[in-house]
Design an enzyme around this catalytic site. Structure first.
Site, PDB file in Angstrom:
ATOM      1  N   SER A 104      52.887  44.203  46.670  1.00  0.00           N
ATOM      2  CA  SER A 104      52.204  45.030  45.671  1.00  0.00           C
ATOM      3  C   SER A 104      53.157  46.102  45.152  1.00  0.00           C
ATOM      4  O   SER A 104      53.598  46.970  45.920  1.00  0.00           O
ATOM      5  CB  SER A 104      50.981  45.700  46.301  1.00  0.00           C
ATOM      6  OG  SER A 104      50.558  46.758  45.470  1.00  0.00           O
ATOM      7  N   HIS A 148      51.897  41.259  43.202  1.00  0.00           N
ATOM      8  CA  HIS A 148      50.549  41.819  43.088  1.00  0.00           C
ATOM      9  C   HIS A 148      50.614  43.110  42.273  1.00  0.00           C
ATOM     10  O   HIS A 148      51.415  44.001  42.560  1.00  0.00           O
ATOM     11  CB  HIS A 148      49.998  42.087  44.491  1.00  0.00           C
ATOM     12  CG  HIS A 148      48.580  42.541  44.527  1.00  0.00           C
ATOM     13  ND1 HIS A 148      47.517  41.654  44.441  1.00  0.00           N
ATOM     14  CD2 HIS A 148      48.039  43.770  44.636  1.00  0.00           C
ATOM     15  CE1 HIS A 148      46.382  42.339  44.508  1.00  0.00           C
ATOM     16  NE2 HIS A 148      46.672  43.632  44.621  1.00  0.00           N
ATOM     17  N   MET A 160      44.607  50.589  37.954  1.00  0.00           N
ATOM     18  CA  MET A 160      43.526  51.519  38.320  1.00  0.00           C
ATOM     19  C   MET A 160      43.227  52.454  37.160  1.00  0.00           C
ATOM     20  O   MET A 160      44.157  52.931  36.498  1.00  0.00           O
ATOM     21  CB  MET A 160      43.956  52.375  39.511  1.00  0.00           C
ATOM     22  CG  MET A 160      44.361  51.571  40.720  1.00  0.00           C
ATOM     23  SD  MET A 160      44.867  52.681  42.039  1.00  0.00           S
ATOM     24  CE  MET A 160      45.410  51.483  43.268  1.00  0.00           C
ATOM     25  N   PHE A 207      44.256  53.398  46.877  1.00  0.00           N
ATOM     26  CA  PHE A 207      45.511  53.942  47.388  1.00  0.00           C
ATOM     27  C   PHE A 207      46.191  52.961  48.345  1.00  0.00           C
ATOM     28  O   PHE A 207      45.501  52.254  49.084  1.00  0.00           O
ATOM     29  CB  PHE A 207      45.262  55.258  48.138  1.00  0.00           C
ATOM     30  CG  PHE A 207      44.665  56.314  47.255  1.00  0.00           C
ATOM     31  CD1 PHE A 207      45.465  57.146  46.490  1.00  0.00           C
ATOM     32  CD2 PHE A 207      43.283  56.441  47.150  1.00  0.00           C
ATOM     33  CE1 PHE A 207      44.905  58.103  45.649  1.00  0.00           C
ATOM     34  CE2 PHE A 207      42.709  57.390  46.310  1.00  0.00           C
ATOM     35  CZ  PHE A 207      43.528  58.222  45.559  1.00  0.00           C
ATOM     36  N   GLY A 208      47.529  52.980  48.322  1.00  0.00           N
ATOM     37  CA  GLY A 208      48.282  52.227  49.312  1.00  0.00           C
ATOM     38  C   GLY A 208      48.380  53.031  50.599  1.00  0.00           C
ATOM     39  O   GLY A 208      47.937  54.185  50.663  1.00  0.00           O
ATOM     40  N   GLY A 209      48.946  52.401  51.627  1.00  0.00           N
ATOM     41  CA  GLY A 209      49.255  53.112  52.863  1.00  0.00           C
ATOM     42  C   GLY A 209      48.071  53.443  53.756  1.00  0.00           C
ATOM     43  O   GLY A 209      48.178  54.304  54.628  1.00  0.00           O
ATOM     44  N   ASP A 239      43.847  42.413  51.028  1.00  0.00           N
ATOM     45  CA  ASP A 239      44.613  43.465  50.357  1.00  0.00           C
ATOM     46  C   ASP A 239      44.322  44.820  50.991  1.00  0.00           C
ATOM     47  O   ASP A 239      43.200  45.308  50.912  1.00  0.00           O
ATOM     48  CB  ASP A 239      44.213  43.469  48.869  1.00  0.00           C
ATOM     49  CG  ASP A 239      45.002  44.465  48.036  1.00  0.00           C
ATOM     50  OD1 ASP A 239      45.936  45.091  48.559  1.00  0.00           O
ATOM     51  OD2 ASP A 239      44.657  44.598  46.841  1.00  0.00           O
ATOM     52  N   GLY A 240      45.378  45.414  51.588  1.00  0.00           N
ATOM     53  CA  GLY A 240      45.276  46.777  52.103  1.00  0.00           C
ATOM     54  C   GLY A 240      45.512  46.874  53.599  1.00  0.00           C
ATOM     55  O   GLY A 240      44.845  46.207  54.387  1.00  0.00           O
ATOM     56  N   GLY A 241      46.512  47.655  53.968  1.00  0.00           N
ATOM     57  CA  GLY A 241      46.745  47.936  55.391  1.00  0.00           C
ATOM     58  C   GLY A 241      47.369  46.799  56.177  1.00  0.00           C
ATOM     59  O   GLY A 241      47.266  46.765  57.409  1.00  0.00           O
ATOM     60  N   GLY A 279      51.901  46.252  50.298  1.00  0.00           N
ATOM     61  CA  GLY A 279      52.546  47.286  49.505  1.00  0.00           C
ATOM     62  C   GLY A 279      53.565  48.043  50.316  1.00  0.00           C
ATOM     63  O   GLY A 279      54.749  47.714  50.332  1.00  0.00           O
TER      64      GLY A 279
HETATM   65  C1  DX5 Z   1      44.789  49.364  46.989  1.00  0.00           C
HETATM   66  C2  DX5 Z   1      45.562  48.258  46.330  1.00  0.00           C
HETATM   67  C3  DX5 Z   1      46.530  47.571  47.222  1.00  0.00           C
HETATM   68  C4  DX5 Z   1      47.633  48.433  47.761  1.00  0.00           C
HETATM   69  C5  DX5 Z   1      47.986  47.945  49.130  1.00  0.00           C
HETATM   70  O1  DX5 Z   1      43.732  49.738  46.181  1.00  0.00           O
HETATM   71  O2  DX5 Z   1      44.680  47.269  45.835  1.00  0.00           O
HETATM   72  O3  DX5 Z   1      47.075  46.418  46.594  1.00  0.00           O
HETATM   73  O4  DX5 Z   1      48.779  48.431  46.952  1.00  0.00           O
HETATM   74  O5  DX5 Z   1      48.885  48.820  49.710  1.00  0.00           O
HETATM   75  P1  DX5 Z   1      49.230  48.809  51.267  1.00  0.00           P
HETATM   76  O6  DX5 Z   1      49.769  47.467  51.600  1.00  0.00           O
HETATM   77  O7  DX5 Z   1      50.234  49.911  51.389  1.00  0.00           O
HETATM   78  O8  DX5 Z   1      47.951  49.096  52.001  1.00  0.00           O
HETATM   79 ZN    ZN Z   2      45.476  45.291  45.093  1.00  0.00          ZN
END
Ligand code: DX5
Ligand code: ZN
Length: 216
Positions: free
Chosen positions: A7, A32, A36, A142-144, A174-176, A196
Site C-alpha cells: 500500500s 494497493h 480517502m 490510517f496505516g500502522g 488490509d491493515g496491520g 503498508g
Molecule cells: C487503511 C488502509 C490500508 C493501510 C494499511 O485505511 O486501507 O491500506 O495503508 O497500512 P498498514 O499495513 O500500515 O496497516
Molecule cells: Zn486499503
C-alpha cells in the site's frame, strides 16, 4: 498462491516512483492505492492526479481502494485514471448494486469492502457480483494500526458464505499485517495481503522479497 499488495499510503512520496519500481521488481502482485475523502474516513490521502501520474511509470496491477462516500460519482474517473480493480465500501454506498454495476460497465475488476465491525452477512446480496471481498482488519483511515484478532474468523465466515452461494471471490485483508501474522492469515484463507508500513518502513524491495519467499 497468495498475492502481495504493498500500500503506497506508507511510501515516501518524495521517492514514490522509485519505491513503486522497487516493489514491482521484487515481485509484488498488486499496488494497493488508498483513496480517502475526509468524510467516510477521518483522513485525506490522494486521488486521481496521483494515480494518473504513477500509471505512466509502471504496468503493475492497480488495486484501488476507495474510502469515499458515494463512490458511484467517481467510478468512471478512477477507471480512466488507470485503475485495474476498484473496491468500494458497502457502508459508503446508498445503492451498492448500481455502484458495482458501474465498475463492471467500465470493464474493471470489482471489489466490495467491509469495516471490521460490519456483519459479514451484509455481503450476502453482492457475493455473485464481485471478484474480490476486502475485509478490513483495522478501522479504515490510517496505516500502522494493529490487526483485529477477529479477522481470522471473519475470513472463514466470508469464505463459508461465498461457498454457500457457489462463488469464490478473492479475499483481501488490509491493515496491520506484518511478519508475525502474514502466514497465519494466508493459512486462514486470505488470497491477497495488503501491507503498508511493513513494506515501506525499511527497504521496500527486500521486504517484498521476504514475503514472496514466506508465502509462495
Ligand atoms: C487503511 C488502509 C490500508 C493501510 C494499511 O485505511 O486501507 O491500506 O495503508 O497500512 P498498514 O499495513 O500500515 O496497516
Ligand atoms: Zn486499503
Amino acid at each position: 498462491m497468495v498475492k502481495i499488495a504493498p500500500s503506497i499510503l506508507a511510501a515516501d512520496f518524495n521517492r514514490l516512483g522509485e519505491e513503486i519500481k522497487a516493489v514491482e521488481n521484487a515481485g509484488a502482485d498488486y499496488l494497493h492505492i488508498d483513496v480517502m475523502d475526509g468524510a467516510f474516513v477521518p483522513n485525506i490521502s490522494f486521488g486521481l492526479p496521483l494515480i494518473k501520474s504513477i500509471r505512466r511509470n509502471t504496468d503493475i496491477f492497480f488495486d484501488v481502494h476507495l474510502m469515499i462516500m458515494e463512490p458511484i460519482r467517481f467510478i468512471e474517473s478512477f477507471s480512466e485514471s488507470g485503475a485495474d480493480s476498484i473496491t468500494v465500501h458497502l457502508e459508503a454506498c446508498s445503492d451498492v448494486f448500481s455502484t458495482l454495476r458501474q465498475i463492471r460497465k467500465c470493464g474493471k475488476k470489482c471489489g466490495i469492502s467491509i469495516k471490521p465491525t460490519t456483519p459479514v452477512t451484509r455481503l450476502e446480496p453482492y457475493l455473485e457480483l464481485v471478484d474480490m471481498i476486502l475485509i478490513m482488519s483495522v478501522e479504515p483511515g490510517f496505516g500502522g494500526q494493529t490487526l483485529f484478532e477477529s479477522t481470522y474468523q471473519r475470513i472463514k465466515d466470508v469464505k463459508a458464505l461465498a461457498e454457500e452461494h457457489g462463488v469464490s471471490p478473492d479475499i483481501e485483508i488490509d491493515g496491520g499485517i506484518n511478519r508475525e501474522n502474514a502466514k497465519a492469515l494466508a493459512d486462514a484463507g486470505a488470497d491477497v495481503l495488503v501491507m503498508g508500513s511493513t513494506v515501506f518502513a525499511g527497504d521496500p524491495g527486500e521486504n517484498v522479497s521476504y514475503f514472496t519467499k514466506l508465502l509462495k
